[in-house]
Design an enzyme around this catalytic site. Structure first.
Site, short mmCIF file in Angstrom:
data_model
loop_
_atom_site.label_atom_id
_atom_site.label_comp_id
_atom_site.label_asym_id
_atom_site.label_seq_id
_atom_site.Cartn_x
_atom_site.Cartn_y
_atom_site.Cartn_z
N PHE A 178 0.85 -1.19 0.00
CA PHE A 178 0.00 0.00 0.00
C PHE A 178 0.88 1.24 0.00
O PHE A 178 2.05 1.20 0.39
CB PHE A 178 -0.96 0.01 1.20
CG PHE A 178 -0.27 0.09 2.53
CD1 PHE A 178 -0.02 1.32 3.14
CD2 PHE A 178 0.13 -1.07 3.21
CE1 PHE A 178 0.61 1.40 4.37
CE2 PHE A 178 0.75 -1.00 4.45
CZ PHE A 178 0.99 0.24 5.03
N CYS A 179 0.30 2.35 -0.45
CA CYS A 179 0.99 3.64 -0.45
C CYS A 179 -0.08 4.72 -0.31
O CYS A 179 -1.25 4.41 -0.05
CB CYS A 179 1.83 3.83 -1.71
SG CYS A 179 0.89 3.74 -3.25
N THR A 180 0.27 5.97 -0.49
CA THR A 180 -0.66 7.06 -0.21
C THR A 180 -1.88 7.03 -1.11
O THR A 180 -3.02 6.99 -0.65
CB THR A 180 0.05 8.42 -0.33
OG1 THR A 180 1.21 8.42 0.47
CG2 THR A 180 -0.88 9.55 0.11
N ILE A 207 -4.01 4.55 0.72
CA ILE A 207 -4.46 4.90 2.06
C ILE A 207 -5.60 5.92 2.02
O ILE A 207 -6.56 5.83 2.79
CB ILE A 207 -3.29 5.47 2.88
CG1 ILE A 207 -2.15 4.46 2.97
CG2 ILE A 207 -3.75 5.89 4.28
CD1 ILE A 207 -0.83 5.06 3.40
#
Length: 304
Positions: A178-180, A207
């Site tokens: 996952f990332c922003t 996110i």
């Protein structure tokens, strides 16, 4: 432009652009004619940008971008702004739209499977899945998902080396990333797939998509999410957080950090006090002086 009529659009799309240089001047003219400001990156692997303008101007730009090869389903993240957040328009040519140092990796040719935000908690609870936060260490420091692994990278360009060092350990396991907002995961999962790792998934919408849709009472997110705009951090329902930004090193700071004796607004914080010399700090102080002068006359300084 009326302050109540500013729309900010954040977007990316991995697609094969055979002549990104040829797109630059027409796109610049299109944006300039409509008062759009912000930054757009063009590369052989696609387009990435955050821009702002009048709602009708942003709508027109998105429609224009969707005419690019492979970009028909480009979906921007739109948000209102009380005022124009950018001082100018920048359209740049890059080798990659998100820099991993591996322009040979093409997400347009295949990434990991998407996991919807509503299904992400099940991934986090799965004992046979290793969940990896692909963001930089300073982002992870203020918030992440419970139980996620932190690669400790200073920049996304460090991720391939982390993967090379951990590839054997993770062999045969499902890896969830996952990332922003999703763009770094597109690239990181494409890297794993290109190097033969079969089971790899990532959080759709990143996110921000999770915080926007999953009720806080059901959330497994802990802390705040760093964002690359004036909000600095956000929480559930994307409510602005209370972090500040050190304008010297660009790291997020808590209110307690800002109360430390090392902190000087725009000049240094406890994290970067040893990273800059006297010449740099004087330059930062002059920048802050110019910012304050611009604010006093009701203008926006380009370095703010």
């Amino acid at each position: 432009m009326s302050e109540s009529l500013v729309t900010v659009a954040a977007f990316y799309r991995f697609a094969t652009l055979r002549d990104p240089g040829g797109l630059r001047a027409p796109l610049r003219a299109f944006c300039a004619a409509r008062g759009i400001r912000g930054s757009i990156l063009l590369a052989p692997e696609g387009v990435n940008g955050t821009v702002a303008g009048a709602p009708e101007a942003i709508d027109a730009l998105i429609e224009r971008l969707r005419t690019l090869p492979g970009c028909a389903d480009l979906r921007p993240r739109l948000s209102p702004a009380p005022a124009m957040p950018f001082g100018k328009l920048k359209i740049r040519l890059k080798r990659e739209i998100v820099t991993m140092g591996r322009p040979d990796i093409a997400p347009a040719n295949g990434t990991g499977a998407y996991v919807a935000p509503s299904d992400w908690n099940a991934v986090l609870h799965d004992p046979d899945t290793v969940v990896v936060d692909t963001r930089n260490a300073y982002e992870v420091a203020i918030g992440s998902f419970a139980g996620a692994e932190d690669p400790g990278t200073a920049s996304f360009g460090d991720f391939p080396a982390w993967w090379a060092a951990n590839r054997a350990r993770l062999a045969g396991k499902r890896v969830a990333m996952f990332c922003t907002g999703g763009i770094r995961c597109e690239k990181s999962t494409a890297l794993l797939r290109a190097e033969g790792h079969a089971e790899v998934v990532h959080l759709k919408g990143g996110i921000l998509g999770y915080l926007e849709t999953v009720p806080e009472g059901e959330s497994l997110w802990r802390g705040a999410c760093f964002v690359f705009d004036d909000r600095v951090s956000v929480g559930h329902r994307l409510a602005p957080g209370d972090h500040l930004l050190c304008h010297a090193c660009r790291r997020p700071l808590s209110r307690a950090d800002a109360a430390r004796p090392e902190y000087e607004p725009g000049v240094q914080c406890h994290l970067c006090v040893g990273e800059y010399g006297p010449t740099d700090r004087e330059r930062f102080r002059e920048r802050m002086r110019q910012i304050r002068l611009a604010r006093a006359r009701g203008a926006r300084h380009l370095g703010a």
